[in-house]
Design a protein around this motif. Sequence first.
Motif, short mmCIF file in Angstrom:
data_model
loop_
_atom_site.label_atom_id
_atom_site.label_comp_id
_atom_site.label_asym_id
_atom_site.label_seq_id
_atom_site.Cartn_x
_atom_site.Cartn_y
_atom_site.Cartn_z
N ASP A 325 0.82 -1.21 0.00
CA ASP A 325 0.00 0.00 0.00
C ASP A 325 0.86 1.26 0.00
O ASP A 325 0.51 2.27 -0.62
CB ASP A 325 -0.92 0.02 1.23
CG ASP A 325 -2.01 -1.03 1.16
OD1 ASP A 325 -2.32 -1.51 0.05
OD2 ASP A 325 -2.55 -1.39 2.23
N THR A 326 1.99 1.21 0.70
CA THR A 326 2.88 2.36 0.78
C THR A 326 3.58 2.63 -0.55
O THR A 326 3.69 3.79 -0.99
CB THR A 326 3.93 2.14 1.89
OG1 THR A 326 3.27 1.85 3.11
CG2 THR A 326 4.81 3.36 2.08
N ILE A 327 4.04 1.58 -1.18
CA ILE A 327 4.72 1.71 -2.48
C ILE A 327 3.82 2.43 -3.48
O ILE A 327 4.27 3.27 -4.27
CB ILE A 327 5.15 0.33 -3.00
CG1 ILE A 327 6.27 -0.25 -2.12
CG2 ILE A 327 5.61 0.40 -4.46
CD1 ILE A 327 6.53 -1.73 -2.32
N ALA A 328 2.53 2.14 -3.43
CA ALA A 328 1.57 2.70 -4.39
C ALA A 328 1.46 4.22 -4.30
O ALA A 328 1.14 4.88 -5.29
CB ALA A 328 0.19 2.07 -4.19
N ILE A 329 1.75 4.79 -3.12
CA ILE A 329 1.61 6.25 -2.96
C ILE A 329 2.95 6.94 -2.74
O ILE A 329 3.01 8.08 -2.30
CB ILE A 329 0.63 6.59 -1.80
CG1 ILE A 329 1.13 6.05 -0.47
CG2 ILE A 329 -0.77 6.07 -2.11
CD1 ILE A 329 0.32 6.54 0.72
N THR A 330 4.04 6.25 -3.09
CA THR A 330 5.38 6.82 -2.99
C THR A 330 5.88 7.20 -4.37
O THR A 330 5.79 6.43 -5.32
CB THR A 330 6.36 5.82 -2.34
OG1 THR A 330 5.87 5.43 -1.06
CG2 THR A 330 7.74 6.44 -2.17
N GLU A 331 6.41 8.42 -4.49
CA GLU A 331 6.94 8.89 -5.76
C GLU A 331 8.16 8.08 -6.20
O GLU A 331 8.85 7.48 -5.38
CB GLU A 331 7.37 10.37 -5.64
CG GLU A 331 6.24 11.35 -5.37
CD GLU A 331 5.51 11.76 -6.65
OE1 GLU A 331 5.68 11.10 -7.70
OE2 GLU A 331 4.76 12.75 -6.57
N LYS A 332 8.43 8.08 -7.49
CA LYS A 332 9.67 7.51 -8.00
C LYS A 332 10.84 8.22 -7.34
O LYS A 332 10.85 9.45 -7.20
CB LYS A 332 9.74 7.67 -9.53
CG LYS A 332 11.02 7.13 -10.13
CD LYS A 332 11.07 7.38 -11.63
CE LYS A 332 12.40 6.91 -12.21
NZ LYS A 332 12.49 7.18 -13.67
N ASN A 333 11.82 7.45 -6.90
CA ASN A 333 12.99 7.92 -6.14
C ASN A 333 12.62 8.45 -4.76
O ASN A 333 13.44 9.09 -4.09
CB ASN A 333 13.77 8.98 -6.92
CG ASN A 333 14.30 8.45 -8.24
OD1 ASN A 333 14.00 9.00 -9.29
ND2 ASN A 333 15.05 7.37 -8.20
N GLY A 334 11.38 8.19 -4.33
CA GLY A 334 10.99 8.53 -2.97
C GLY A 334 11.59 7.56 -1.97
O GLY A 334 12.07 6.48 -2.32
N ILE A 335 11.55 7.95 -0.70
CA ILE A 335 12.13 7.16 0.39
C ILE A 335 11.02 6.63 1.29
O ILE A 335 10.15 7.40 1.72
CB ILE A 335 13.13 7.99 1.22
CG1 ILE A 335 14.32 8.43 0.37
CG2 ILE A 335 13.60 7.20 2.45
CD1 ILE A 335 15.25 7.30 -0.05
N ILE A 336 11.05 5.34 1.55
CA ILE A 336 10.17 4.73 2.55
C ILE A 336 11.02 4.36 3.76
O ILE A 336 12.02 3.65 3.64
CB ILE A 336 9.48 3.46 2.00
CG1 ILE A 336 8.60 3.81 0.79
CG2 ILE A 336 8.64 2.78 3.09
CD1 ILE A 336 8.05 2.60 0.06
N VAL A 337 10.64 4.87 4.93
CA VAL A 337 11.33 4.52 6.18
C VAL A 337 10.51 3.41 6.82
O VAL A 337 9.49 3.67 7.47
CB VAL A 337 11.46 5.73 7.12
CG1 VAL A 337 12.24 5.34 8.38
CG2 VAL A 337 12.14 6.89 6.40
#
Length: 398
Positions: A325-337
Amino acid sequence: MTQTIALQINNPFSNQLKKGYPLISKDAVDARHLPKEEGALLRLTDVHNRFIGTGYFGLQNKGIGWVLTTDANENIDKAYFIKKFKKAIQNREAFFNDPHTTAFRIFNGEGDGIGGLTIDFYDSYYMVSWYSAGIYSFKETVYEALAETVNYKAIYEKKRFDTKGQYMEQDDFVMGTPGEFPIIVTENSMNYAVNLNDGAMTGIFLDQREVRLAIRERFAEGKNMLNTFSYTGAFSVAAALGGAVKTTSVDVAKRSLAKTIEQFSVNSIDYESQDIKVMDVFNYFKYAQRHNLKFDLVVLDPPSFARTKERTFSTAKDYPKLLVDTIAITEKNGIIVASTNNASFGMKKFKSFIDQAFKETKTRYKIVEEYNLPKDFRASREYPEFNYLKVVFIEKLN
């Protein structure tokens, strides 16, 4: 006088304890030989009656107690606790000398030699947390030892253990001059409002100090940040101070709104320029997708287990879906902590959750940084599962 009973440890658990493993497992002993009351001292021997150590009887998680010393001649008295506290404080001298940080852990359970007991420092206020009735039975001696070891404004306690089938999580003033809360502590020059007498938690998780600093220093500038399971918004504060163009904090708890406003305010951040939402994180993911919202930086730090009216969540079972679910709303080259404090699995398993989610979404990724517990949360090498914190900074590549 605390009762001391002899307790034989079965193989192979005796070898484990001899190597320094501090937890006395339920499976290591014959339950019929356990004392009736928690708090009894245990003289531990192997099947050949050879001395292993002295521990105490206290029910906690998978154990029935902790080893306190391997010296057959050492007494578990005030002098014992003073020695432990002085050594722990000496090991944290750098923290006491840091003018930019006034909140940290000074005693971390078995990492400092006494399982079931932690002590946190909040600008000369001390918070003692007890994790079993067994260790709590030593409270008078512990408080005498602590009062002789540290200079304190006040000492508070939280009891976090089962008693007669009821989970006990209380906080009480113990000694000193009661504080006027919230008090403001600093962490790497950031301000956080803390309450030591307002329920189970204080307003900030001290074990995430290095993660907040990394967000402020290296990942926030110019970013649109989403902080899920945001609690009091501490990660959002770090991002805002690091130059994020906007933060969105989401938590299902109603009190999170006022608490997050408070944390922004004590840092002179205009909370009205930030977005604070009281709603189920899983519902927010759906909302964000419907409205085509995307974020450059997403913090994902759920509780190990949570239950709402709509669902039950467990990190051990549901973290991969959360990441999808998080990947779907993360921009390209965005960071997920991606973060978890679930002690039931290690970093290798956690990284397998990450890999599973990215493969399922056919998304490439790169691990940028990773963290375990900070230095003040000392962990025993012989008890690796106590180093429970796992944080991975992940860059979404496509």
